[in-house]
Design a protein around this motif. Structure first.
Motif, PDB file in Angstrom:
ATOM      1  N   UNK A 129       4.870   8.911   0.021  1.00 10.38           N
ATOM      2  CA  UNK A 129       5.855   7.924  -0.430  1.00 10.38           C
ATOM      3  C   UNK A 129       6.220   6.988   0.722  1.00 10.38           C
ATOM      4  N   UNK A 130       6.362   7.542   1.920  1.00  9.84           N
ATOM      5  CA  UNK A 130       6.677   6.716   3.087  1.00  9.84           C
ATOM      6  C   UNK A 130       5.567   5.714   3.378  1.00  9.84           C
ATOM      7  N   UNK A 131       4.313   6.157   3.261  1.00 10.61           N
ATOM      8  CA  UNK A 131       3.186   5.241   3.458  1.00 10.61           C
ATOM      9  C   UNK A 131       3.189   4.137   2.402  1.00 10.61           C
ATOM     10  N   UNK A 132       3.466   4.520   1.158  1.00 19.21           N
ATOM     11  CA  UNK A 132       3.526   3.526   0.085  1.00 19.21           C
ATOM     12  C   UNK A 132       4.648   2.530   0.345  1.00 19.21           C
ATOM     13  N   UNK A 133       5.776   3.024   0.835  1.00 17.38           N
ATOM     14  CA  UNK A 133       6.911   2.167   1.152  1.00 17.38           C
ATOM     15  C   UNK A 133       6.522   1.138   2.219  1.00 17.38           C
ATOM     16  N   UNK A 134       5.796   1.575   3.229  1.00 17.09           N
ATOM     17  CA  UNK A 134       5.360   0.659   4.298  1.00 17.09           C
ATOM     18  C   UNK A 134       4.328  -0.342   3.787  1.00 17.09           C
ATOM     19  N   UNK A 135       3.488   0.107   2.866  1.00 21.24           N
ATOM     20  CA  UNK A 135       2.529  -0.828   2.261  1.00 21.24           C
ATOM     21  C   UNK A 135       3.284  -1.942   1.548  1.00 21.24           C
ATOM     22  N   UNK A 136       4.290  -1.570   0.777  1.00 21.44           N
ATOM     23  CA  UNK A 136       5.081  -2.554   0.036  1.00 21.44           C
ATOM     24  C   UNK A 136       5.860  -3.442   1.002  1.00 21.44           C
ATOM     25  N   UNK A 137       6.413  -2.868   2.055  1.00 22.93           N
ATOM     26  CA  UNK A 137       7.146  -3.662   3.049  1.00 22.93           C
ATOM     27  C   UNK A 137       6.248  -4.680   3.733  1.00 22.93           C
ATOM     28  N   UNK A 138       4.955  -4.392   3.800  1.00 26.98           N
ATOM     29  CA  UNK A 138       4.008  -5.333   4.402  1.00 26.98           C
ATOM     30  C   UNK A 138       3.640  -6.457   3.437  1.00 26.98           C
ATOM     31  N   UNK A 139       4.159  -6.368   2.192  1.00 26.17           N
ATOM     32  CA  UNK A 139       3.866  -7.390   1.192  1.00 26.17           C
ATOM     33  C   UNK A 139       2.641  -7.098   0.370  1.00 26.17           C
ATOM     34  N   UNK A 140       2.268  -5.818   0.289  1.00 29.15           N
ATOM     35  CA  UNK A 140       1.015  -5.440  -0.358  1.00 29.15           C
ATOM     36  C   UNK A 140       1.193  -4.311  -1.365  1.00 29.15           C
ATOM     37  N   UNK A 141       0.174  -4.170  -2.209  1.00 21.30           N
ATOM     38  CA  UNK A 141       0.055  -3.057  -3.150  1.00 21.30           C
ATOM     39  C   UNK A 141      -1.325  -2.455  -2.952  1.00 21.30           C
ATOM     40  N   UNK A 142      -1.390  -1.123  -2.904  1.00 18.85           N
ATOM     41  CA  UNK A 142      -2.676  -0.465  -2.694  1.00 18.85           C
ATOM     42  C   UNK A 142      -3.615  -0.692  -3.872  1.00 18.85           C
ATOM     43  N   UNK A 143      -3.117  -0.469  -5.083  1.00 20.81           N
ATOM     44  CA  UNK A 143      -3.923  -0.717  -6.268  1.00 20.81           C
ATOM     45  C   UNK A 143      -4.666   0.482  -6.817  1.00 20.81           C
ATOM     46  N   UNK A 144      -4.723   1.576  -6.051  1.00 21.18           N
ATOM     47  CA  UNK A 144      -5.405   2.790  -6.526  1.00 21.18           C
ATOM     48  C   UNK A 144      -4.842   3.979  -5.759  1.00 21.18           C
ATOM     49  N   UNK A 145      -3.527   4.140  -5.834  1.00 20.09           N
ATOM     50  CA  UNK A 145      -2.812   5.077  -4.966  1.00 20.09           C
ATOM     51  C   UNK A 145      -2.545   6.396  -5.673  1.00 20.09           C
ATOM     52  N   UNK A 146      -3.192   7.444  -5.206  1.00 26.63           N
ATOM     53  CA  UNK A 146      -2.976   8.788  -5.729  1.00 26.63           C
ATOM     54  C   UNK A 146      -3.527   9.768  -4.705  1.00 26.63           C
ATOM     55  N   UNK A 147      -3.437  11.053  -5.003  1.00 30.59           N
ATOM     56  CA  UNK A 147      -3.937  12.058  -4.069  1.00 30.59           C
ATOM     57  C   UNK A 147      -5.452  11.999  -3.895  1.00 30.59           C
ATOM     58  N   UNK A 148      -6.149  11.260  -4.756  1.00 27.86           N
ATOM     59  CA  UNK A 148      -7.588  11.084  -4.590  1.00 27.86           C
ATOM     60  C   UNK A 148      -7.912  10.176  -3.411  1.00 27.86           C
ATOM     61  N   UNK A 149      -6.951   9.344  -3.010  1.00 28.14           N
ATOM     62  CA  UNK A 149      -7.161   8.407  -1.902  1.00 28.14           C
ATOM     63  C   UNK A 149      -6.206   8.658  -0.746  1.00 28.14           C
ATOM     64  N   UNK A 150      -5.778   9.924  -0.613  1.00 29.28           N
ATOM     65  CA  UNK A 150      -4.941  10.314   0.523  1.00 29.28           C
ATOM     66  C   UNK A 150      -5.536  11.577   1.134  1.00 29.28           C
ATOM     67  N   UNK A 151      -5.858  11.523   2.427  1.00 29.34           N
ATOM     68  CA  UNK A 151      -6.378  12.684   3.141  1.00 29.34           C
ATOM     69  C   UNK A 151      -5.215  13.473   3.752  1.00 29.34           C
ATOM     70  N   UNK A 152      -5.438  14.756   3.963  1.00 28.11           N
ATOM     71  CA  UNK A 152      -4.444  15.601   4.633  1.00 28.11           C
ATOM     72  C   UNK A 152      -5.092  16.163   5.895  1.00 28.11           C
ATOM     73  N   UNK A 153      -4.596  15.718   7.056  1.00 26.90           N
ATOM     74  CA  UNK A 153      -5.233  16.075   8.330  1.00 26.90           C
ATOM     75  C   UNK A 153      -4.176  16.393   9.373  1.00 26.90           C
ATOM     76  N   UNK A 154      -4.210  17.632   9.865  1.00 29.93           N
ATOM     77  CA  UNK A 154      -3.252  18.074  10.888  1.00 29.93           C
ATOM     78  C   UNK A 154      -1.807  17.785  10.491  1.00 29.93           C
ATOM     79  N   UNK A 155      -1.504  18.040   9.225  1.00 31.38           N
ATOM     80  CA  UNK A 155      -0.141  17.858   8.751  1.00 31.38           C
ATOM     81  C   UNK A 155       0.265  16.423   8.500  1.00 31.38           C
ATOM     82  N   UNK A 156      -0.722  15.517   8.408  1.00 33.33           N
ATOM     83  CA  UNK A 156      -0.419  14.109   8.171  1.00 33.33           C
ATOM     84  C   UNK A 156      -1.187  13.578   6.970  1.00 33.33           C
TER      85      UNK A 156
END
Length: 280
Positions: free
Chosen positions: A201-228
């Motif tokens: 959600x925080x990453x999505x918030x920053x995307x929106x704050x940058x003036x953008x929309x990802x367009x395909x945002x779900x757990x299929x396009x988010x990696x989990x690496x070293x707790x991030x």
């Protein structure tokens, strides 16, 4: 004509006239393996490491020394593990637009700067020149958006170089070449899933704050690496100022994110997330 974006400032893309895209070296190809991409003995150029001309160009510029193995093969693109003088990298190679499935992308592309009326017309008509231009612009857009999102603090792989329909980026994984998993492929403990959702959600918030929309945002396009949580896949990213469809896609992104995290046992409220990312 090859466009090498690592030699350009990101904003320079706004003033480029993309007129000649087609490379006679490119053959119509779908999914490819490392064996197919690495140069063979009969290759006429002894200085060529790769059978793929994009990779050869990136190699000559010092961005790629070798391909090691495949990471992921999809309908739109394949990702490979590579290496250069700095260490491991990820190499994303798009499938030729003529044989891949994602062609109805007008809603994503609306408002994007092209800079040449003939090329814009050719893209709409789907001519050979239009398909070549369409493909190059699509790949360039992913590279550009990765750089911009990284600068705005979104946790994304670092964009390194691009040539033709191939992108080199930071490898997200361990030092042994094991790639990070998509959250959609994991079964997380409750606390870990909650933290992954919070970061997403925080990453999505920053995307929106940058003036953008990802367009395909779900757990299929988010990696989990070293707790991030690390966001991937950006060719469809759109900007609020240019695309009238952006708000609709943002709502869809929030819905997709919440729905996919509910499978991890997270109590995800679409209304709450949408309100949070929109209020900044």
């Amino acid at each position: 004509m090859k466009i090498v974006l690592n030699e350009l400032d990101v904003e320079d893309l706004e003033v480029q006239n993309f007129i000649k895209f087609k490379s006679k070296k490119h053959k119509l190809t779908g999914k490819q393996s490392v064996t197919q991409l690495v140069s063979r003995a009969e290759n006429s150029d002894p200085n060529s490491k790769f059978a793929n001309p994009d990779l050869n160009a990136l190699s000559k510029m010092g961005f790629l020394d070798e391909l090691i193995s495949g990471i992921k093969t999809g309908k739109e693109a394949s990702v490979f593990l590579g290496r250069n003088s700095e260490g491991l990298v990820a190499v994303k190679i798009y499938t030729d637009l003529r044989v891949r499935s994602f062609k109805r992308d007008a809603s994503y592309r609306e408002g994007r700067f092209i800079g040449d009326a003939r090329i814009e017309k050719a893209i709409k008509q789907g001519s050979e020149a239009g398909l070549d231009a369409h493909q190059i612009l699509w790949v360039q857009e992913e590279f550009r958006q990765m750089k911009q999102l990284h600068e705005h603090g979104v946790n994304v792989p670092k964009a390194i170089a691009v040539n033709g329909i191939s992108i080199i980026m930071e490898f997200i994984g361990d030092e042994n070449g094991n790639p990070a998993s998509r959250i959609s492929d994991l079964k997380m403990e409750q606390d870990e899933a909650e933290e992954a959702f919070r970061q997403s959600v925080q990453n999505l918030k920053r995307i929106v704050q940058s003036g953008r929309v990802h367009g395909d945002y779900s757990t299929f396009n988010i990696l989990w690496h070293n707790g991030e949580a690390v966001v991937i896949d950006f060719p469809q990213v759109m900007e609020f100022k240019n695309n009238p469809n952006a708000n609709t896609f943002l709502e869809r992104d929030v819905r997709s994110l919440c729905k996919s995290f509910m499978k991890q046992g997270v109590n995800a409220s679409e209304a709450k997330v949408l309100r949070e990312v929109q209020t900044g």
